[in-house]
Motif scaffolding. Structure first.
Motif, PDB file in Angstrom:
ATOM      1  N   LEU A  49      18.246 -73.530  30.222  1.00  9.46           N
ATOM      2  CA  LEU A  49      17.493 -73.453  31.476  1.00  9.46           C
ATOM      3  C   LEU A  49      18.075 -74.387  32.537  1.00  9.46           C
ATOM      4  N   ILE A  50      19.375 -74.313  32.714  1.00 11.86           N
ATOM      5  CA  ILE A  50      20.066 -74.975  33.821  1.00 11.86           C
ATOM      6  C   ILE A  50      20.298 -73.913  34.880  1.00 11.86           C
ATOM      7  N   LYS A  51      19.746 -74.138  36.074  1.00  9.25           N
ATOM      8  CA  LYS A  51      19.608 -73.036  37.024  1.00  9.25           C
ATOM      9  C   LYS A  51      20.297 -73.235  38.362  1.00  9.25           C
ATOM     10  N   ALA A  85      22.894 -79.148  37.704  1.00 12.13           N
ATOM     11  CA  ALA A  85      24.104 -79.354  36.916  1.00 12.13           C
ATOM     12  C   ALA A  85      24.795 -80.650  37.307  1.00 12.13           C
ATOM     13  N   GLU A  86      24.890 -80.909  38.601  1.00 15.29           N
ATOM     14  CA  GLU A  86      25.549 -82.132  39.084  1.00 15.29           C
ATOM     15  C   GLU A  86      24.820 -83.381  38.594  1.00 15.29           C
ATOM     16  N   GLU A  94      20.959 -67.715  34.005  1.00 11.86           N
ATOM     17  CA  GLU A  94      21.174 -67.787  35.452  1.00 11.86           C
ATOM     18  C   GLU A  94      22.472 -67.109  35.859  1.00 11.86           C
ATOM     19  N   ILE A  95      23.485 -67.155  34.991  1.00 12.13           N
ATOM     20  CA  ILE A  95      24.755 -66.521  35.341  1.00 12.13           C
ATOM     21  C   ILE A  95      24.720 -65.012  35.054  1.00 12.13           C
ATOM     22  N   LEU A  96      23.742 -64.556  34.293  1.00 11.72           N
ATOM     23  CA  LEU A  96      23.498 -63.115  34.198  1.00 11.72           C
ATOM     24  C   LEU A  96      22.873 -62.614  35.500  1.00 11.72           C
ATOM     25  N   ARG A  97      21.963 -63.421  36.025  1.00 14.21           N
ATOM     26  CA  ARG A  97      21.326 -63.038  37.286  1.00 14.21           C
ATOM     27  C   ARG A  97      22.293 -63.130  38.461  1.00 14.21           C
TER      28      ARG A  97
END
Length: 348
Positions: A294-296, A301-302, A318-321
């Motif tokens: 659940l990193i969005k 991330a930073e 999130e990278i699928l979205r």
């Protein structure tokens, strides 16, 4: 920091974004299809530093479902090479593959075990099914365990022939290697069960076998479940001990996830809920880690990187979205990130 390069052995990733390995359930007899070509190719166009190909069975019986990816024959390797070549020729992304065996959690569809007629007999370290409704798995003999170590090595060889930049061993989420690690799913009394050293033996032998093939240009990652959320089960303390061993065995990064081995375990979900596990392994061992769960956003991330909680950011849903998450995240501060020259008119 998110858009700074990082090296593993001699392999340099352009940024810290990783597409986490995610099953697509879209292969035919383990062979990647045009869907996979588009799926992985589009994420490469999005500026992701590293793409991880989904859990790939080292033997037919190691697949989670009969639509999962495989790498036990040359036809499968040839289909994957087409994807790898596209990524290398049309982006700055590197691409790795996660080698796996589902063990007692194999032969399923939509999360439920399918019949022997539709599927196959499952295997495990001990005769303990994942749930009471499922068939009792076949308990692997020592000879069968040794054969599986060879199967992992054979699949790794095909992965290298296909051009993959790195290998990841799947030792998480209740699949076969994790089943050996956990005292709740492994009650063997031979050299593969009982003590911590015995329970990690299967994984260590796989790591050693795969590393025999790898050179300075091809790193080795291992994904673990930092905890399985169960009393007397695999936990963060044993994960730290394992990471120490794997560090000494020339593993380059521990990709720290959690759960998956004990049915009904309670997990409290929140953004970045597994990041503390990555941080603990990193702090206690000094090995590089990947954070996932659940990193969005680029901001989140930073912060993880700046707080020294991980070295890579594995992103799944999130990278699928949003296949273009990395490049879009770079716009705010004008960070350097690959952007397809064909799309240059859309940069501003």
């Amino acid at each position: 920091m998110l858009y700074s390069p990082i090296k593993f052995r001699n392999l340099e990733l352009k940024n810290r974004w990783v597409m986490s390995p995610m099953c697509m359930y879209s292969s035919n007899d383990g062979v990647a299809t045009d869907f996979h070509y588009v799926h992985y190719g589009s994420r490469a166009q999005g500026g992701t530093g590293l793409l991880m190909v989904e859990a790939t069975g080292v033997v037919p019986e190691g697949r989670i479902t009969n639509k999962c990816m495989g790498l036990w024959n040359d036809e499968q390797g040839k289909a994957l090479k087409k994807i790898v070549d596209f990524v290398h020729e049309n982006s700055e992304s590197k691409i790795g593959i996660q080698l796996a065996h589902a063990g007692r959690k194999a032969s399923t569809w939509n999360g439920k075990q399918i019949s022997l007629e539709e599927g196959w007999e499952t295997v495990a370290p001990s005769k303990i099914p994942y749930s009471e409704e499922e068939r009792i798995p076949h308990e692997l003999s020592v000879a069968e365990i040794k054969k599986l170590v060879q199967d992992f090595q054979d699949a790794a060889k095909r992965a290298l022939e296909a051009g993959f930049d790195l290998i990841e061993i799947h030792a998480a989420h209740g699949y076969l290697v994790h089943q050996f690690l956990s005292p709740l799913s492994n009650v063997r009394t031979d050299e593969y069960g009982g003590s911590f050293e015995n329970r990690i033996r299967f994984l260590v032998e796989i790591v050693e076998a795969v590393n025999e093939l790898l050179d300075g240009n091809h790193p080795l990652f291992v994904r673990i479940s930092g905890t399985e959320y169960a009393e007397n089960g695999w936990d963060i303390d044993e994960s730290v001990k394992l990471a120490e061993v794997l560090k000494s065995k020339n593993v380059d990064l521990i990709d720290v996830s959690s759960g998956g081995n004990i049915q009904g375990s309670k997990i409290t979900l929140f953004d970045g809920y597994q990041v503390p596990l990555s941080a603990e392994v990193r702090k206690e061992t000094g090995i590089k880690t990947g954070a996932v769960g659940l990193i969005k956003s680029a901001k989140q991330a930073e912060e993880i990187l700046q707080n020294n909680q991980a070295d890579l950011i594995f992103v799944a849903r999130e990278i699928l979205r949003n296949p273009y998450l990395p490049v879009r995240g770079s716009f705010k501060n004008n960070d350097d990130c690959f952007f397809p020259h064909q799309y240059e008119r859309a940069r501003n």
